[in-house]
Design a protein around this motif. Structure first.
Motif, mmCIF file in Angstrom:
data_model
loop_
_atom_site.group_PDB
_atom_site.id
_atom_site.type_symbol
_atom_site.label_atom_id
_atom_site.label_comp_id
_atom_site.label_asym_id
_atom_site.label_seq_id
_atom_site.Cartn_x
_atom_site.Cartn_y
_atom_site.Cartn_z
ATOM 1 N N LEU A 110 0.841 -1.200 0.000
ATOM 2 C CA LEU A 110 0.000 0.000 0.000
ATOM 3 C C LEU A 110 0.876 1.248 0.000
ATOM 4 C CD1 LEU A 110 -2.748 1.382 0.165
ATOM 5 C CD2 LEU A 110 -2.643 1.142 2.659
ATOM 6 N N GLY A 111 1.945 1.222 0.794
ATOM 7 C CA GLY A 111 2.861 2.355 0.816
ATOM 8 C C GLY A 111 3.473 2.623 -0.543
ATOM 9 N N LEU A 112 3.853 1.549 -1.244
ATOM 10 C CA LEU A 112 4.420 1.711 -2.585
ATOM 11 C C LEU A 112 3.433 2.386 -3.527
ATOM 12 C CD1 LEU A 112 6.507 -0.700 -4.691
ATOM 13 C CD2 LEU A 112 4.322 0.042 -5.615
ATOM 14 N N TRP A 113 2.171 1.948 -3.516
ATOM 15 C CA TRP A 113 1.191 2.501 -4.452
ATOM 16 C C TRP A 113 0.766 3.917 -4.073
ATOM 17 C CZ3 TRP A 113 0.839 0.868 -9.106
ATOM 18 C CH2 TRP A 113 1.127 -0.457 -9.403
ATOM 19 N N VAL A 114 0.761 4.229 -2.787
ATOM 20 C CA VAL A 114 0.513 5.618 -2.387
ATOM 21 C C VAL A 114 1.638 6.510 -2.903
ATOM 22 C CG1 VAL A 114 0.433 7.182 -0.395
ATOM 23 C CG2 VAL A 114 -0.920 5.086 -0.384
ATOM 24 N N HIS A 115 2.860 6.061 -2.721
ATOM 25 C CA HIS A 115 4.021 6.824 -3.210
ATOM 26 C C HIS A 115 3.984 6.934 -4.731
ATOM 27 C CE1 HIS A 115 8.339 7.911 -3.631
ATOM 28 N NE2 HIS A 115 8.194 8.365 -2.390
ATOM 29 N N PHE A 116 3.667 5.847 -5.400
ATOM 30 C CA PHE A 116 3.572 5.798 -6.864
ATOM 31 C C PHE A 116 2.591 6.848 -7.380
ATOM 32 C CE2 PHE A 116 1.500 4.377 -10.717
ATOM 33 C CZ PHE A 116 2.479 3.745 -11.478
ATOM 34 N N THR A 117 1.408 6.915 -6.774
ATOM 35 C CA THR A 117 0.321 7.716 -7.330
ATOM 36 C C THR A 117 0.410 9.187 -6.963
ATOM 37 O OG1 THR A 117 -1.009 5.715 -6.947
ATOM 38 C CG2 THR A 117 -2.177 7.675 -7.693
ATOM 39 N N THR A 118 0.993 9.472 -5.809
ATOM 40 C CA THR A 118 1.008 10.865 -5.350
ATOM 41 C C THR A 118 2.227 11.646 -5.809
ATOM 42 O OG1 THR A 118 1.990 10.106 -3.266
ATOM 43 C CG2 THR A 118 -0.390 10.400 -3.302
#
Length: 434
Positions: A231-239
């Motif tokens: 989840l942390g990876l995808w939050v970082h990816f998208t923001t």
């Protein structure tokens, strides 16, 4: 989870003034790394003239730099877990300083590419090391605020690129500007070697013994299996990537060539992104430190606001968007960096101390992979459409949609797993013999 759940844990480092001094040295290294990383953002048009290249070739500078950066994240995380932040930071400073110096005197496009790759390699070693340094010197409850402050200082480095490097570039020329800035790398290297300590006395971490490829695979697999890490990876990816793409390369050409602004005005708008980032970072850090339940709403709200403003700007009728809309866009883009830091706040409680570096490396890959992909897509689309920025910048929405779908898919599992860990840690703390 509210601030009530963020009590001190057994074995937490004490923090204090000495912790601030040690952490500040590490952050100074990251500050210089960001100056070097983003210096190309104000020199993109100059690089086109110097190396006689087109938009795709220009984007390759940043793509290669980010490719190296992203590819190094997991190895760097493992290095930090094994060697400690000071040693990794030392290697990083040497590499990114040599890269900046090499870029100053590169006689050709090929050697300039190699210099940016070297810079990206050194830059990759800084942020994860700074996060690890913070977790070794400050109590766990300070993690979100310390992380946001590190990101804020990094954006201050971006501000130096926007204000100082840009003026040097047009005042003293390419070689003097880039070579002169490399002196900052030498200064932070000397300070770090002389004064930085990995951890407070009596708080040495458990040694991590690597046992070859099997250990590395197990470390990565175990971190990846945690929903909070993913989840942390995808939050970082998208923001992160919308502002990164704008600041790192395509913001200045977009504002000058597509919006008809002068370089001075465009530079002021880039500065606004950085200032907005710094102000919002302080707010986000305080909110997340007090109310962990606010992490996902802040991230999702930032993604939504960014998409709306990006769409409004590139779809605005007529040749140019009005200044007020560009100002709002740049202000909203300033929230992307602080929102990306929330990714680490999902991965941190999901992994034990001996796996923090590896998990942070996985998370940190997200935004840089997205940025690299978008930089390439925009460059190719600009060349294919005759510099149509409306079409080229639409690539942003594809990656935002992908990231948003993954965040929504993982959020439930990550939150449940984190709640289970919190309950278990409370039970363990109650039953630990005094």
């Amino acid at each position: 989870m509210s601030s009530a759940g963020m009590t001190a844990l057994p074995g937490d480092p004490p923090g204090g003034r000495r912790a601030v001094r040690m952490w500040s040295i590490g952050v100074a290294v990251y500050f210089v790394a960001v100056i070097f990383r983003t210096s190309l953002g104000v020199a993109g048009l100059d690089a086109v003239d110097r190396f006689h290249i087109n938009a795709s070739a220009l984007s390759t500078f940043s793509i290669l730099q980010l490719l190296v950066y992203a590819g190094m994240q997991i190895p760097v995380g493992l290095m930090v877990d094994r060697l400690g932040p000071k040693r990794v930071l030392t290697i990083g400073v040497v590499l990114f300083t040599l890269g900046q110096l090499g870029f100053a005197f590169s006689p050709s496009y090929g050697t300039a590419l190699l210099s940016r790759a070297l810079l990206g390699c050194g830059d990759a070693m800084t942020f994860i090391s700074v996060l690890r340094l913070g977790s070794r010197w400050f109590p766990a409850r300070r993690g979100p605020l310390v992380g946001q402050l590190a990101g804020l200082v990094g954006m201050a480095g971006n501000l130096v690129s926007t204000l100082v490097i840009a003026r040097l570039l047009h005042g003293v020329g390419w070689e003097a500007a880039f070579a002169g800035s490399a002196i900052a790398g030498v200064v932070v290297l000397v300070v770090m070697v002389l004064f930085l300590k990995d951890h407070p006395e009596g708080f040495a971490p458990e040694p991590v013994h690597h046992t070859g490829g099997a250990f590395v695979r197990r470390q990565i697999q175990t971190a990846w299996r945690e929903p909070g890490t993913r989840l942390g990876l995808w939050v970082h990816f998208t923001t992160q990537f919308p502002a990164m793409v704008f600041l790192l390369l395509w913001g200045l050409p977009f504002l000058v060539e597509a919006q008809g602004l002068s370089r001075g005005t465009a530079g002021e708008l880039l500065t606004l992104v950085v200032v907005s980032n710094m102000m919002i970072g302080l707010v986000y850090g305080q909110i997340v430190a007090r109310h962990h339940a606010a992490r996902l709403p802040l991230a999702l709200g930032t993604i939504g606001a960014t998409a709306v403003m990006w769409a409004a700007t590139i779809a605005y009728p007529g040749d140019h968007a009005p200044m007020w809309l560009l100002i709002v866009l740049c202000t909203v883009l300033g929230a992307c960096g602080p929102a990306s830091m929330i990714g680490f706040d999902f991965a941190r409680p999901a992994n034990p101390p001996e796996r923090q570096g590896t998990a942070s490396g996985i998370v940190n890959m997200g935004g840089f992979v997205a940025s690299m992909t978008t930089l390439f897509a925009i460059g190719v689309l600009l060349d294919a459409t005759g510099d149509n920025y409306r079409v080229a910048f639409s690539a942003v929405f594809v990656l935002e949609a992908l990231g948003m779908s993954q965040i929504l898919r993982l959020r439930g599992r990550a939150v449940r797993r984190e709640r289970e860990r919190l309950v278990a840690s409370r039970v363990e703390t109650v039953h630990v013999p005094v």
